[in-house]
Scaffold this motif. Sequence first.
Motif, short mmCIF file in Angstrom:
data_model
loop_
_atom_site.label_atom_id
_atom_site.label_comp_id
_atom_site.label_asym_id
_atom_site.label_seq_id
_atom_site.Cartn_x
_atom_site.Cartn_y
_atom_site.Cartn_z
N VAL A 13 -3.73 5.17 6.74
CA VAL A 13 -2.80 5.72 5.55
C VAL A 13 -1.94 4.54 4.94
CG1 VAL A 13 -0.72 7.13 4.75
CG2 VAL A 13 -2.33 7.92 6.60
N LYS A 14 -2.28 4.26 3.47
CA LYS A 14 -1.52 3.35 2.82
C LYS A 14 -0.09 4.20 2.39
CE LYS A 14 -5.67 1.26 1.15
NZ LYS A 14 -6.56 1.12 -0.04
N GLN A 109 -2.20 5.14 -8.75
CA GLN A 109 -3.22 5.96 -8.34
C GLN A 109 -4.34 5.18 -7.53
OE1 GLN A 109 -5.74 7.38 -11.74
NE2 GLN A 109 -4.18 6.65 -12.97
N GLU A 110 -4.33 3.87 -7.84
CA GLU A 110 -5.28 3.30 -7.03
C GLU A 110 -5.06 3.32 -5.50
OE1 GLU A 110 -7.09 -1.17 -6.68
OE2 GLU A 110 -6.47 -0.50 -8.54
N THR A 111 -3.72 3.24 -5.59
CA THR A 111 -3.41 3.11 -3.90
C THR A 111 -3.41 4.41 -3.36
OG1 THR A 111 -1.81 1.29 -4.05
CG2 THR A 111 -1.32 2.66 -2.45
N ASP A 114 -7.39 7.42 -1.74
CA ASP A 114 -7.93 7.97 -0.43
C ASP A 114 -6.90 8.31 0.42
OD1 ASP A 114 -10.58 6.92 -0.99
OD2 ASP A 114 -9.84 4.89 -0.40
N GLY A 115 -5.42 8.89 -0.19
CA GLY A 115 -4.79 9.22 0.56
C GLY A 115 -3.62 8.26 0.88
N ALA A 116 -2.31 8.65 0.70
CA ALA A 116 -1.07 7.86 1.06
C ALA A 116 0.07 8.57 1.15
CB ALA A 116 -0.82 6.86 -0.20
N LEU A 117 1.03 8.00 1.83
CA LEU A 117 2.59 8.47 1.99
C LEU A 117 3.18 8.06 0.63
CD1 LEU A 117 3.50 7.61 5.66
CD2 LEU A 117 3.62 10.04 4.64
N LEU A 118 3.91 8.80 0.14
CA LEU A 118 4.80 8.60 -1.24
C LEU A 118 6.36 8.73 -0.72
CD1 LEU A 118 5.61 8.41 -4.11
CD2 LEU A 118 5.20 10.72 -4.16
N ALA A 191 -5.77 13.52 -4.28
CA ALA A 191 -5.58 12.47 -5.26
C ALA A 191 -6.18 12.39 -6.57
CB ALA A 191 -6.32 11.06 -4.39
N VAL A 192 -7.35 12.82 -6.95
CA VAL A 192 -7.66 13.03 -8.15
C VAL A 192 -7.15 14.18 -8.81
CG1 VAL A 192 -9.77 13.39 -9.60
CG2 VAL A 192 -10.13 11.63 -7.63
N PRO A 193 -6.87 15.19 -8.46
CA PRO A 193 -6.26 16.19 -9.26
C PRO A 193 -4.77 15.77 -9.62
CG PRO A 193 -7.51 17.22 -7.19
CD PRO A 193 -7.64 15.90 -7.09
N LEU A 194 -4.04 15.25 -8.37
CA LEU A 194 -2.74 14.67 -8.73
C LEU A 194 -2.56 13.69 -9.98
CD1 LEU A 194 0.29 14.80 -8.26
CD2 LEU A 194 -0.43 13.19 -6.27
N ALA A 195 -3.44 12.81 -9.83
CA ALA A 195 -3.57 11.69 -11.06
C ALA A 195 -3.75 12.19 -12.39
CB ALA A 195 -4.62 10.59 -10.51
N ASP A 196 -4.65 13.34 -12.31
CA ASP A 196 -4.91 13.94 -13.64
C ASP A 196 -3.64 14.82 -14.04
OD1 ASP A 196 -7.37 12.91 -13.65
OD2 ASP A 196 -8.47 14.75 -12.87
N ALA A 197 -3.05 15.64 -13.15
CA ALA A 197 -2.05 16.27 -13.48
C ALA A 197 -0.76 15.45 -13.82
CB ALA A 197 -1.49 17.19 -12.31
N LEU A 198 -0.32 14.47 -13.11
CA LEU A 198 0.62 13.29 -13.48
C LEU A 198 0.27 12.76 -14.93
CD1 LEU A 198 0.74 11.39 -10.07
CD2 LEU A 198 2.68 12.57 -11.17
#
Length: 253
Positions: A13-14, A109-111, A114-118, A191-198
């Motif tokens: 996890v990043k 979004q690059e980070t 593949d999944g990450a803690l925010l 990840a991809v759906p979230l980036a699009d929604a953001l």
Amino acid sequence: MIEPSSHAPGRDVKAVVLAAGPGRRLGPLTRELPKTLLPLGEGGTILDLVLENLAAVGVEEVAVVTGFAAGRVDELVPELEERHGLRLRPVFNDRAEEWNNAHSLWLAQETFADGALLVNGDTVHPPSVETTLLADEGDGLVLAVDTSKPPDGEAMKVALGEDGAVERIGKKLGEADGEYIGVALIGPAAAVPLADALEATWRRDPSLYYEDGFQELVARGETVRTAPIGSVDWVEVDDEADLARAQEIACRY
């Protein structure tokens, strides 16, 4: 000192830390300093505690989204990397003083691809929050939520549907099932759906929060779940009273 703990088996996890805002409600304390660099006592700054939490759960790479007074964070990167055993990558938001943080998270979004803690860079909390999120076996978006007390007027409130998933999130909700504390796990499938929604969110209105992006994700039919953090002390630092509370809490970790 926070003791290291293991994260979910096989999960590399990043993390993304949002630290771009100007923190104007803290007045002269943040006139030339990002609030993530405000001191918590002998343990260092808010950012130090955030990074210590992440290192404790096995994170190795962190994107720190900067904006206001970004140079103050940039100059500390080598020292922070050595102190916490992490690889830090500053991501500069040149609109941070004009736009809200939906754009900041989108820039990272690059980070989180593949999944990450925010983690919000102004939230003081124990590493048990990250541990709780990483124990989740799903690969979607999971929000750390405080259900131990009723949310106040300033809270980022969360309302759940009958299936237990997030139905609504926002500060203006009437009834709520808990408060989102500014820490989440972005699973690979989200990840991809979230980036699009953001992107849709900040393009619609750049003054919106990234939590409005979460709401957009829900509106598109995606499932957003929650992970109750239990009765732990935490605080989001918005003003001097919050900072005093943060310094008190940090002394216990």
